[in-house]
Design a protein around this motif. Structure first.
Motif, short mmCIF file in Angstrom:
data_model
loop_
_atom_site.label_atom_id
_atom_site.label_comp_id
_atom_site.label_asym_id
_atom_site.label_seq_id
_atom_site.Cartn_x
_atom_site.Cartn_y
_atom_site.Cartn_z
N PHE A 283 38.82 46.91 34.27
CA PHE A 283 39.00 48.44 34.68
C PHE A 283 40.12 49.07 33.85
O PHE A 283 39.92 50.15 33.51
CB PHE A 283 39.17 48.65 36.14
N GLN A 284 41.20 48.33 33.72
CA GLN A 284 42.23 48.93 32.84
C GLN A 284 42.01 49.30 31.59
O GLN A 284 42.44 50.46 30.99
CB GLN A 284 43.42 47.98 32.91
N GLN A 285 41.25 48.41 30.94
CA GLN A 285 41.04 48.70 29.57
C GLN A 285 40.04 49.84 29.41
O GLN A 285 40.18 50.74 28.68
CB GLN A 285 40.36 47.51 28.91
N GLN A 286 39.08 49.95 30.41
CA GLN A 286 38.14 51.22 30.17
C GLN A 286 38.84 52.56 30.59
O GLN A 286 38.83 53.51 29.97
CB GLN A 286 37.09 51.01 31.41
N GLN A 287 39.86 52.53 31.68
CA GLN A 287 40.69 53.67 32.01
C GLN A 287 41.84 54.03 31.15
O GLN A 287 42.41 55.19 31.09
CB GLN A 287 40.82 53.60 33.52
N GLY A 288 42.47 53.07 30.57
CA GLY A 288 43.59 53.21 29.80
C GLY A 288 44.59 53.40 30.82
O GLY A 288 45.72 54.41 30.36
N CYS A 289 44.86 52.61 31.83
CA CYS A 289 45.94 53.00 32.67
C CYS A 289 46.60 51.44 32.91
O CYS A 289 46.25 50.70 32.33
CB CYS A 289 45.59 53.49 34.11
N LEU A 290 47.79 51.63 33.70
CA LEU A 290 48.68 50.33 33.88
C LEU A 290 47.77 49.31 34.84
O LEU A 290 46.96 50.09 35.66
CB LEU A 290 49.84 50.77 34.61
N ILE A 291 48.04 48.10 34.94
CA ILE A 291 47.48 47.27 35.90
C ILE A 291 47.51 47.59 37.26
O ILE A 291 46.53 47.47 37.97
CB ILE A 291 47.58 45.80 35.42
N GLY A 292 48.75 47.91 37.54
CA GLY A 292 49.01 48.30 39.16
C GLY A 292 48.26 49.19 39.52
O GLY A 292 47.69 49.35 40.39
N GLU A 293 47.89 50.54 38.65
CA GLU A 293 47.32 51.65 38.96
C GLU A 293 45.77 51.29 39.07
O GLU A 293 45.13 51.83 39.96
CB GLU A 293 47.75 52.59 37.68
N ALA A 294 45.34 50.32 38.09
CA ALA A 294 43.89 50.02 38.15
C ALA A 294 43.53 49.21 39.38
O ALA A 294 42.55 49.67 40.10
CB ALA A 294 43.56 49.01 36.96
N LEU A 295 44.39 48.29 39.75
CA LEU A 295 44.26 47.82 41.18
C LEU A 295 44.19 48.53 42.22
O LEU A 295 43.55 48.27 43.27
CB LEU A 295 45.08 46.38 41.28
N VAL A 296 45.21 49.50 42.35
CA VAL A 296 45.21 50.37 43.51
C VAL A 296 43.67 51.29 43.48
O VAL A 296 43.34 51.49 44.76
CB VAL A 296 46.18 51.18 43.28
N LYS A 297 43.32 51.84 42.16
CA LYS A 297 42.28 52.55 42.41
C LYS A 297 40.79 51.89 42.68
O LYS A 297 39.94 52.35 43.23
CB LYS A 297 42.05 52.97 40.96
N LEU A 298 40.86 50.39 42.49
CA LEU A 298 39.89 49.66 42.96
C LEU A 298 40.15 49.26 44.35
O LEU A 298 39.19 48.37 44.94
CB LEU A 298 39.84 48.26 41.98
N HIS A 299 41.08 49.55 45.07
CA HIS A 299 41.44 49.42 46.39
C HIS A 299 41.68 47.75 46.76
O HIS A 299 41.22 47.26 47.89
CB HIS A 299 40.08 49.79 47.37
N TYR A 300 41.99 47.29 45.73
CA TYR A 300 42.42 45.77 46.05
C TYR A 300 43.74 45.51 46.46
O TYR A 300 43.96 44.61 47.36
CB TYR A 300 42.19 44.95 44.66
N VAL A 301 44.48 46.66 46.16
CA VAL A 301 45.84 46.58 46.60
C VAL A 301 46.45 47.81 46.88
O VAL A 301 45.78 48.68 46.40
CB VAL A 301 47.07 45.96 45.63
N ASN A 302 47.71 47.99 47.66
CA ASN A 302 47.98 49.31 47.79
C ASN A 302 49.28 49.64 47.09
O ASN A 302 49.98 48.86 46.27
CB ASN A 302 48.36 49.61 49.37
N GLU A 303 49.67 50.82 47.07
CA GLU A 303 50.95 51.09 46.08
C GLU A 303 52.35 50.40 46.40
O GLU A 303 53.04 49.95 45.67
CB GLU A 303 51.38 52.66 46.29
N GLU A 304 52.45 50.04 47.82
CA GLU A 304 53.62 49.51 48.25
C GLU A 304 53.70 48.08 47.84
O GLU A 304 54.68 47.49 47.26
CB GLU A 304 53.79 49.38 49.67
#
Length: 581
Positions: free
Chosen positions: A26-47
């Motif tokens: 997802f990070q490669q597709q969106q061109g974002c940071l891995i942390g941001e990608a995992l948050v957008k996928l709802h796998y982890v939260n920002e904290e």
């Protein structure tokens, strides 16, 4: 070598290899940071991302729960890092120890931002890491210097008030919402009502002109426009936003089932023995509806031409025109620049039992005693032009037309001025003199305009420096050179003794450095020489030169006069005016 962020999250048990691989894809597709990608996928939260990043970089994680994200009181931290800088960079000062400032940031790898923090505070810094949401929430409560009403409702409080009331009891007999009463109950509906009330109370206490509430894909935004600048405040829960907008629609008598089209309305509230008008605009966006509420607090508006910002010469010229038995006066400026307040202040000055004054506005923002005010209703055929034609049968002496938007209204204003009436109105142009070509574009003849035009004016609003904390400084040479070139002062003051002021921030101004706004003007009384130029070719440059010979000056020159007087800062004045050199 430091472990990768994904590995730390796996070791912490927040994700597994499969989720990490999906996140990397997802990070490669969106061109974002891995942390941001995992948050957008709802796998982890920002904290969790913040905690993992802290472990990766060896930086302690700060939160409200572990009591680290809690700025020390009494250390003057709000003066070390101003609120505006803190919000723009998502940084919050925590404490000072041995000359080192501890700060919480969201991105410790942003070297440029960290250098700016060091530059602002003038010392070395100790880093803590936190989430943007938590930092902004702490900024809200820390820089406000008081308990945030909105936070209290979000966290389960009642928002303060004089006593408990049901929803129906909070509406006065004349249909106004009484904010001095508290809505009881813990249902979702009651919570949304409490939030709407708390937001309005908070906005009024902070001298807000507009409230913006909108939803995005992953967040809710609540912003208050204070002295012309938008500031973020604690956002309500996303699941309550629709109910809150419906609540405002009900108060404004709008259609709560219509979510595809924009809607406009209004309602009145009673708060601390004041009646305040709220204008409402609801607009559909891709993520839901956006709500904007404009606060029209008549109690905070002083309709006195001596205090709104006129220089002495400008006030004399404007009132000279307003005292004429007939003619045209136009005030120009962008939306929200205070044109309505200025014109109403002028009417308040000239009104008397001997004058029949009538206004035609859309809408009527300031209600005044002794003046007949009419609100435009295009849906039933009451337009500016038709209303103005009917006014002429009401034996008026002075007519205020809210805005000239089309040829028909312009012609009606001209005919009224030619038949013995004084007409005041507004136009949307960048400067006062640009109103002339604008009116000619509306098919007004040059000879008619030259003979009926009394005065042209333009205005802008500058933020007033807080008198308690503004800092004096000797302006650098480039500011002195610009001042000399643009101030249009004769005689020129001694530049070696010039003192300007800049914003600092203190509890009295909520650490913003500014408190309130003041108008700056350019006022051109139409002299015989200017009339001849309008009649001949209406050349704006020639008119400006002729006006300057008569002692008039432009907006930038008015702004420099306010800077010299310590009313505003150079930065704020330059941001709202345009150089005409």
């Amino acid at each position: 070598m430091a472990k990768k962020l994904g590995e730390i999250m796996i070791q912490s048990g927040w994700i597994d290899e499969e989720k990490l691989n999906k996140g990397l894809k997802f990070q490669q597709q969106q061109g974002c940071l891995i942390g941001e990608a995992l948050v957008k996928l709802h796998y982890v939260n920002e904290e969790q991302v913040g905690q993992a990043l802290g472990k990766q970089l060896g930086i302690p994680y700060a939160s409200r729960e572990n009591q680290i994200l809690n700025p020390e009181k009494g250390q003057g931290l709000e003066k070390i890092i101003p609120e505006k800088f803190a919000r723009e960079n998502a940084v919050i000062p925590l404490f000072v120890e041995n000359g080192v400032l501890a700060v919480a940031v969201t991105d410790p790898t942003n070297i440029m931002m960290l250098d700016n923090v060091k530059l602002v505070c003038g010392s070395e810094i100790q880093l803590f890491i936190s989430t943007k949401a938590q930092i902004l929430k702490v900024i809200d409560s820390f820089y406000q210097g008081q308990t945030n009403l909105i936070d209290r409702v979000i966290e389960g409080g009642a928002g303060g008030g004089k006593g408990d009331a049901s929803e129906s009891d909070a509406i006065t007999p004349d249909g106004k919402l009484d904010l001095d009463k508290v809505i009881i109950g813990d249902s979702k509906g009651a919570q949304s009502i409490k939030l709407v009330n708390a937001i309005m109370k908070q906005a009024i206490s902070e001298r807000t002109s507009d409230i913006h509430l909108e939803k995005f894909d992953e967040k809710v935004s609540l912003r208050l426009r204070i002295d012309g600048v938008l500031y973020e405040r604690s956002a309500p829960p996303a699941e309550l936003v629709d109910a809150m907008i419906s609540r405002v629609k009900i108060l404004s008598k709008l259609d709560i089932s219509e979510r595809r089209l924009p809607q406009d309305g209004s309602f009145s509230i009673k708060y601390q023995n004041r009646i305040i008008e709220i204008r409402v605009s609801v607009c559909p966006t891709v993520f839901g509806e956006k709500l904007v509420m404009r606060i029209l607090d008549r109690g905070s508006v002083e309709l006195n031409v001596k205090v709104i910002g006129f220089e002495q010469r400008q006030m004399e010229d404007f009132l000279k025109a307003a005292s004429a038995p007939n003619g045209l006066i136009f005030l120009t400026g962008p939306t929200g620049s205070g044109k309505t307040t200025t014109l109403n202040a002028v009417l308040n000055t000239i009104k008397s039992p001997e004058l029949n004054i009538m206004t035609l506005e859309d809408p009527v923002e300031i209600k005044m005693e002794g003046i007949s005010q009419v609100q435009v209703k295009p849906a039933i055929g009451l337009t500016m032009a038709s209303g103005l034609r009917s006014f002429l049968r009401q034996d008026p002496d002075v007519i205020l037309v809210g805005e000239v938007r089309d040829n028909e209204t312009a012609e009606a204003c001209l005919k009224a001025a030619m038949t013995g009436h004084l007409v005041l109105s507004t136009l949307h142009t960048n400067s006062a003199l640009e109103a002339i070509p604008r009116l000619l574009d509306m098919a007004i003849e040059r000879y008619l305009l030259a003979s009926t035009l009394l005065c042209l004016a333009a205005q802008r609003l500058v933020r007033q420096l807080c008198p308690e904390c503004k800092q004096a400084y000797r302006p650098p040479q480039d500011e002195i050179d610009q001042f000399v070139a643009e101030c249009m002062l004769d005689p020129m003051p001694d530049t070696s003794r010039l003192t300007f002021y800049r914003a600092k921030g203190c509890p009295k101004c909520n650490n913003m450095g500014y408190k309130g706004r003041k108008a700056i003007y350019e006022v051109y009384f139409n002299t015989e020489a200017m009339k001849r130029i309008i009649y001949k070719d209406a050349d704006v440059q020639k008119i400006a030169v002729e006006a300057a010979k008569g002692g008039a000056w432009n907006l930038r020159a008015s702004g420099w006069r306010k800077v010299m007087a310590g009313v505003t800062s150079v930065e704020d004045m330059l941001s709202v005016t345009v150089s005409e050199r």
